[in-house]
Design an enzyme around this catalytic site. Structure first.
Site, PDB file in Angstrom:
ATOM      1  CG  ASP A 123     -43.552  34.065 -31.863  1.00 32.51           C
ATOM      2  OD1 ASP A 123     -42.852  35.053 -32.122  1.00 32.51           O
ATOM      3  OD2 ASP A 123     -44.041  33.322 -32.729  1.00 32.51           O
ATOM      4  CG  ASP A 149     -42.112  36.921 -36.856  1.00 29.00           C
ATOM      5  OD1 ASP A 149     -42.938  36.089 -37.261  1.00 29.00           O
ATOM      6  OD2 ASP A 149     -41.876  37.120 -35.645  1.00 29.00           O
TER       7      ASP A 149
HETATM    8  C1  DX5 Z   1     -46.424  37.571 -34.136  1.00 31.40           C
HETATM    9  C2  DX5 Z   1     -45.309  36.578 -33.985  1.00 31.40           C
HETATM   10  C3  DX5 Z   1     -45.032  35.765 -35.218  1.00 31.40           C
HETATM   11  C4  DX5 Z   1     -46.195  34.962 -35.678  1.00 31.40           C
HETATM   12  C5  DX5 Z   1     -45.930  34.248 -36.955  1.00 31.40           C
HETATM   13  O1  DX5 Z   1     -46.603  38.261 -32.968  1.00 31.40           O
HETATM   14  O2  DX5 Z   1     -44.123  37.222 -33.619  1.00 31.40           O
HETATM   15  O3  DX5 Z   1     -43.883  34.960 -35.041  1.00 31.40           O
HETATM   16  O4  DX5 Z   1     -46.612  34.035 -34.734  1.00 31.40           O
HETATM   17  O5  DX5 Z   1     -47.093  33.552 -37.272  1.00 31.40           O
HETATM   18  P1  DX5 Z   1     -47.893  33.763 -38.627  1.00 31.40           P
HETATM   19  O6  DX5 Z   1     -47.031  33.197 -39.710  1.00 31.40           O
HETATM   20  O7  DX5 Z   1     -49.130  32.977 -38.396  1.00 31.40           O
HETATM   21  O8  DX5 Z   1     -48.139  35.216 -38.804  1.00 31.40           O
HETATM   22 ZN    ZN Z   2     -42.253  36.053 -33.833  1.00 29.46          ZN
END
Ligand code: DX5
Ligand code: ZN
Length: 208
Positions: free
Chosen positions: A31, A171
């Site tokens: 990310d 996601d």
């Molecule tokens: C949110 C991100 C995700 C997130 C996923 O902005 O794009 O990839 O980090 O993490 P969890 O599973 O904790 O929601």
């Molecule tokens: Zn993400």
């Protein structure tokens, strides 16, 4: 079901990436946030580039940035399978998709919760990957947005009607319960559910 692990919530990235490397996780979800497209900011590339030292998994790069064209050449240098940026950006989207393809990397578009799936239509023939956000982009550990299930169905229907074979991932807020609402996806991206646990492999297996 394939699983892509996000380390956004990690307190010790080298250690967690090394642990993930000993699992059968399919991809590492990277990310990237610029403090403009979303309020938070991730570490600069000169630090982030070292992740390749801790993992031999292929990377699934998720750019939550205003200017993808500045980041694409950087992340194309790594062991990258997919580079995805948001359909909501103001840059020339086709040009950015072409830029990703010019590095022989698969290209994707991410779609935020409030954006209608129709926004993807002009780009469908160019896409290898569609990332459906099940939380608002910007941070890990948020709650899964319930109507994602119907959004995934809409995306699948759109791909079928245009006869496009893009991979669909979802996601945000994915765990062993919310995954049941994501049967239409090909890849689940999961962060805190895996990273905040004692046994990464057990959590990954529970998502498959
Ligand atoms: C949110 C991100 C995700 C997130 C996923 O902005 O794009 O990839 O980090 O993490 P969890 O599973 O904790 O929601
Ligand atoms: Zn993400």
């Amino acid at each position: 079901m394939k699983v892509s692990a996000s380390f956004l919530s990690s307190k010790n990235i080298p250690e967690d990436l090394a642990k993930l490397n000993n699992t059968d996780v399919d991809y590492i979800h990277v990310d990237i946030m610029d403090g403009k497209f979303v309020p938070n900011k991730t570490m600069p590339f000169r630090e982030m580039r070292h992740i390749y030292e801790y993992t031999s998994k292929r990377l699934d790069v998720h750019l939550m940035v205003k200017e993808p064209s500045k980041y694409i050449p950087l992340y194309a240098e790594l062991n990258t399978e997919y580079i995805t940026f948001h359909v909501e950006v103001e840059e020339d989207i086709l040009k950015d998709l072409e830029l990703i393809k010019s590095y022989s990397i698969k290209c994707g578009l991410a779609i935020s919760p409030d954006t209608k799936v129709n926004a993807l239509i002009p780009y469908l023939p160019y896409l290898d990957y569609i990332l459906v956000m099940s939380v608002y982009p910007g941070k890990g550990g948020q709650e899964f947005i319930e109507n994602t299930e119907s959004k995934l169905e809409e995306v699948k229907a759109l791909l079928d009607s245009y006869k496009i074979k893009a991979v669909v991932s979802v996601d945000g807020g994915i765990d062993n319960k919310t995954k049941d609402k994501c049967n239409k996806a090909d890849i689940l991206v999961s962060g805190s559910y895996i990273i905040n646990s004692e046994n990464f492999q057990e959590k990954i297996s529970s998502l498959r």
